[in-house]
Write an enzyme that holds these catalytic residues in place. Structure first.
Site, PDB file in Angstrom:
ATOM      1  CB  CYS A 214      -0.986  -0.044   1.167  1.00  0.00           C
ATOM      2  SG  CYS A 214      -2.421   1.016   0.916  1.00  0.00           S
ATOM      3  CG  HIS A 215      -0.426   4.732   1.927  1.00  0.00           C
ATOM      4  ND1 HIS A 215      -1.542   3.958   2.149  1.00  0.00           N
ATOM      5  CD2 HIS A 215      -0.867   5.910   1.418  1.00  0.00           C
ATOM      6  CE1 HIS A 215      -2.612   4.644   1.804  1.00  0.00           C
ATOM      7  NE2 HIS A 215      -2.238   5.820   1.351  1.00  0.00           N
ATOM      8  N   GLY A 216       3.536   2.047   1.377  1.00  0.00           N
ATOM      9  CA  GLY A 216       4.983   1.847   1.364  1.00  0.00           C
ATOM     10  C   GLY A 216       5.597   2.244   0.036  1.00  0.00           C
ATOM     11  CB  THR A 217       4.129   2.295  -3.380  1.00  0.00           C
ATOM     12  OG1 THR A 217       3.730   0.943  -3.244  1.00  0.00           O
ATOM     13  CG2 THR A 217       4.599   2.530  -4.795  1.00  0.00           C
ATOM     14  CD  GLN A 218       2.753   7.829   0.731  1.00  0.00           C
ATOM     15  OE1 GLN A 218       3.424   8.293   1.653  1.00  0.00           O
ATOM     16  NE2 GLN A 218       1.435   7.891   0.735  1.00  0.00           N
TER      17      GLN A 218
END
Length: 148
Positions: A120-124
């Site tokens: 999920c937001h780890g891709t940021q």
């Protein structure tokens, strides 16, 4: 597949199950996983959070999760000794993505062509070092990566 050494970068308010489930699962199948957080030491914890949809209005709430124990120091970390990187989501990537140390470690995995798993937001964190340009990734639903 032989035993691999895997680095997991977490921070306060990492999504509870996005850190705990991969951590425990990878250990259960025989890998070594080191959970680290910038500025923290082995034995310290990060606070996790659980995000839940509330009611029929598609509103999300944040609830306290577990204390997630770190099993490796950030100071002195040698990213070259790891085979893979895991970047869980939650709110932690909001500040981890601008941390120069996190960017340096992540850039090593990108440049070395080592496996990186983001949730999920780890891709940021990958976006912050421009690691996704020209690459196709499967976006999670309702994620900021949907339009990358």
């Amino acid at each position: 597949m032989g035993k691999k050494s895997i680095l997991m970068i977490v921070g306060d308010f990492v999504e509870d199950y996005e850190a705990i489930v991969p951590y425990q699962s990878l250990i259960a199948i025989g890998h070594q996983v080191h959970a680290v957080c910038p500025g923290r030491k082995k034995g310290e914890t990060v606070a996790t959070a659980v995000h839940s949809r509330e009611g029929s209005r598609h509103t999300y709430s944040e609830k306290p999760g577990h204390d997630f124990f770190l099993n490796q120091d950030w100071e002195g970390l040698d990213e070259t000794t790891y085979d893979a990187l895991i970047l869980p989501g939650g709110r932690a990537p909001e500040y981890l993505r601008i941390d120069p140390g996190v960017q340096k470690v992540t850039r090593h995995f990108v440049e070395a062509g080592k496996p990186i798993g983001t949730i999920c937001h780890g891709t940021q964190i990958l976006i912050s070092i421009d690691a996704l340009r020209g690459r196709a990734i499967p976006p999670p639903l309702h994620s900021p990566t949907t339009h990358v």
